[in-house]
Design a protein around this motif. Structure first.
Motif, short mmCIF file in Angstrom:
data_model
loop_
_atom_site.label_atom_id
_atom_site.label_comp_id
_atom_site.label_asym_id
_atom_site.label_seq_id
_atom_site.Cartn_x
_atom_site.Cartn_y
_atom_site.Cartn_z
N TYR A 17 0.88 -0.97 -0.05
CA TYR A 17 -0.03 0.04 -0.15
C TYR A 17 0.94 1.22 0.14
CZ TYR A 17 -3.82 -3.11 1.68
OH TYR A 17 -4.72 -4.11 1.86
N PHE A 20 4.17 1.15 2.21
CA PHE A 20 4.04 -0.13 3.08
C PHE A 20 3.74 -1.41 2.66
CE2 PHE A 20 1.39 -2.32 6.06
CZ PHE A 20 2.22 -2.38 7.26
N ALA A 22 2.38 -4.56 2.99
CA ALA A 22 1.51 -5.59 4.00
C ALA A 22 1.48 -6.87 3.88
CB ALA A 22 -0.03 -4.94 3.51
N PRO A 41 -1.77 -11.57 14.99
CA PRO A 41 -2.25 -10.11 15.52
C PRO A 41 -2.81 -9.18 14.67
CG PRO A 41 0.15 -10.63 15.67
CD PRO A 41 -0.26 -11.71 15.00
N SER A 42 -3.50 -8.18 15.01
CA SER A 42 -4.24 -7.10 14.26
C SER A 42 -3.08 -6.31 13.42
CB SER A 42 -4.99 -6.26 15.17
OG SER A 42 -5.36 -5.19 14.49
N SER A 44 -1.49 -7.78 11.05
CA SER A 44 -0.45 -8.62 10.52
C SER A 44 -0.67 -9.01 8.79
CB SER A 44 -0.46 -9.81 11.18
OG SER A 44 -1.70 -10.69 11.35
N GLY A 45 -1.63 -8.66 8.08
CA GLY A 45 -2.05 -8.91 6.91
C GLY A 45 -3.11 -9.81 6.52
N LYS A 46 -3.89 -10.29 7.40
CA LYS A 46 -5.06 -11.28 7.14
C LYS A 46 -5.71 -11.10 6.44
CE LYS A 46 -5.91 -11.50 11.66
NZ LYS A 46 -4.95 -10.52 12.13
N SER A 47 -6.51 -9.96 6.76
CA SER A 47 -7.40 -9.25 5.75
C SER A 47 -7.11 -9.09 4.14
CB SER A 47 -8.03 -8.12 6.26
OG SER A 47 -8.79 -8.43 7.58
N THR A 48 -5.89 -8.44 4.33
CA THR A 48 -5.18 -8.09 2.83
C THR A 48 -5.02 -9.35 2.15
OG1 THR A 48 -4.12 -6.23 3.88
CG2 THR A 48 -3.17 -7.13 1.64
P1 ADP Z 1 -5.27 -7.78 9.80
O1 ADP Z 1 -6.38 -8.16 9.02
O2 ADP Z 1 -4.40 -8.90 9.91
O3 ADP Z 1 -5.65 -7.15 11.06
P2 ADP Z 1 -4.70 -6.00 7.53
O4 ADP Z 1 -4.63 -7.09 6.35
O5 ADP Z 1 -6.14 -5.59 7.66
O6 ADP Z 1 -4.55 -6.92 8.75
O7 ADP Z 1 -3.58 -4.91 7.53
C1 ADP Z 1 -2.44 -5.08 7.31
C2 ADP Z 1 -1.61 -3.78 7.28
O8 ADP Z 1 -1.91 -3.26 6.07
C3 ADP Z 1 -1.90 -2.93 8.38
O9 ADP Z 1 -0.67 -2.27 8.91
C4 ADP Z 1 -2.89 -2.00 7.81
O10 ADP Z 1 -2.73 -0.55 8.59
C5 ADP Z 1 -2.36 -1.86 6.40
N1 ADP Z 1 -3.51 -1.48 5.28
C6 ADP Z 1 -4.63 -2.39 5.18
N2 ADP Z 1 -5.45 -1.74 4.34
C7 ADP Z 1 -4.74 -0.52 3.98
C8 ADP Z 1 -5.00 0.43 2.91
N3 ADP Z 1 -6.22 0.33 2.14
N4 ADP Z 1 -4.19 1.32 2.76
C9 ADP Z 1 -3.30 1.53 3.34
N5 ADP Z 1 -2.81 0.53 4.38
C10 ADP Z 1 -3.60 -0.55 4.60
#
Ligand code: ADP
Ligand code: MG
Length: 246
Positions: A17, A20, A22, A41-42, A44-48
Motif C-alpha cells: 500500500y 508500506f 502489507a 495479531p491485528s 498482520s495482513g490477514k484481511s489483505t
Molecule cells: P489484519 O487483517 O491482520 O488485521 P490487514 O490486512 O487489515 O491486517 O492490514 C495489514 C496492514 O496493512 C496494516 O498495517 C494496515 O494498516 C495496512 N492496510 C490495510 N489496508 C490498507 C489500505 N487500504 N491502505 C493502506 N494500508 C492498509
C-alpha cells in the motif's frame, strides 16, 4: 487430514500500500477439501491476504491461482474467477433494501444468469441449511446478527464457489450468536468445502481446521496442525500472541 490436489496456490505474493508492504513473500497452497485457519495479531495482513485472493485488492507481484487458473489483474475473466471464491466478511454486508431471499438470489440471477424460479429454489435450500429458511421474506434489519451472518454464508454458497473465505466472521457478533455461525461453518467443513478462515476461535480451529497458519508483520511465520500450534507453537511471536489470546 484430508488430502486433495492444490486448489488455491499463492506463490511469492507481495502487496504494497504505497511504501508500506502489507504482504511479504506469501507462499500458501490450500488443497481441495482442506480447511486452513489463519491467525495472527491485528495488522498482520490477514484481511489483505483474503482480499487479494479474490482480487478485491491487486497484488504488487507474485501469482495466485484458483483451480489451476491464474487470477488476471483485471478484465472480464476476473468476474468469472471471482465467482469461484465465496467471501464472508466480519460485517455481513447484506443489501438492506432487499429481502433475505433476494439477497441470496441476486448473484445467481445477475452473474450466473440463473432463472428466477431456479435461483429461488436453490436459495431456499441454502437458507434452510443455515437455519433461516423461515426468515426468507424478511429484511436484513429484522434478523439478529447471527442470522444475518448465516444469510451471508448462504449468499456466498449460492454462487457455487470452489473455495470459501471467511474474514473474522464472528468477531462482530454477540457471544451467544457466535456458535450458531461456527456450527454452520463446521458443517460446511465436514461436507468437504475448501475453506480459508481468519478467526481467533480456537474451538473452531481445533474442531475443523486441517492446518493453522500464523501470520505476523505480513509474513507467514509458522504453520502446523491446530493441536501442535496451540500446545507447542514454535516461534516467539506465536507464543507471545497465544499468551495474550488465552
Ligand atoms: P489484519 O487483517 O491482520 O488485521 P490487514 O490486512 O487489515 O491486517 O492490514 C495489514 C496492514 O496493512 C496494516 O498495517 C494496515 O494498516 C495496512 N492496510 C490495510 N489496508 C490498507 C489500505 N487500504 N491502505 C493502506 N494500508 C492498509
Ligand atoms: Mg483483518
Amino acid at each position: 487430514v484430508r488430502r486433495g490436489d492444490p486448489l488455491v496456490q499463492i506463490s511469492n505474493v507481495q502487496k504494497h500500500y504505497g511504501d508500506f508492504q502489507a504482504l511479504k513473500d506469501i507462499d500458501l497452497t490450500v488443497n481441495r477439501g482442506e480447511v486452513v485457519v489463519v491467525i495472527g495479531p491485528s495488522g498482520s495482513g490477514k484481511s489483505t491476504l483474503c482480499r487479494t485472493i479474490n482480487r478485491l485488492e491487486t497484488i504488487t507481484s507474485g501469482t495466485i491461482s484458483i483451480d489451476g487458473k491464474e487470477l488476471p489483474k483485471e478484465g472480464k475473466s476476473l468476474a468469472e474467477l471471482r465467482a469461484d471464491v465465496g467471501m464472508v466478511f466480519q460485517s455481513f454486508n447484506l443489501f438492506s433494501h432487499l429481502t433475505i431471499l433476494e439477497n441470496v438470489t441476486l448473484g445467481p440471477i445477475k452473474v450466473k444468469k440463473m432463472k428466477k424460479a431456479e435461483a429461488e429454489a436453490v436459495a431456499k435450500q441454502l437458507l434452510d441449511r443455515v437455519g433461516v429458511g423461515h426468515q426468507a421474506s424478511k429484511l436484513p434489519a429484522q434478523l439478529s446478527g447471527g442470522q444475518q451472518q448465516r444469510v451471508a454464508i448462504a449468499r456466498a454458497l449460492a454462487m457455487q464457489p470452489k473455495v470459501m473465505l471467511f474474514d473474522e466472521p464472528t468477531s462482530a457478533l454477540d457471544p451467544e450468536m457466535i456458535n450458531e455461525v461456527l456450527d454452520v461453518m463446521v458443517g460446511l467443513a465436514q461436507d468437504g468445502m475448501t475453506m480459508i478462515v481468519v478467526t481467533h476461535e480456537m474451538g473452531f480451529a481445533r474442531k475443523a481446521a486441517d492446518r493453522v497458519v500464523f501470520m505476523a508483520d505480513g509474513q507467514i511465520v509458522e504453520e502446523s496442525t491446530p493441536e501442535e500450534f496451540f500446545t507447542n507453537p514454535q516461534s516467539s511471536r506465536a507464543k507471545d500472541f497465544l499468551s495474550k489470546l488465552l
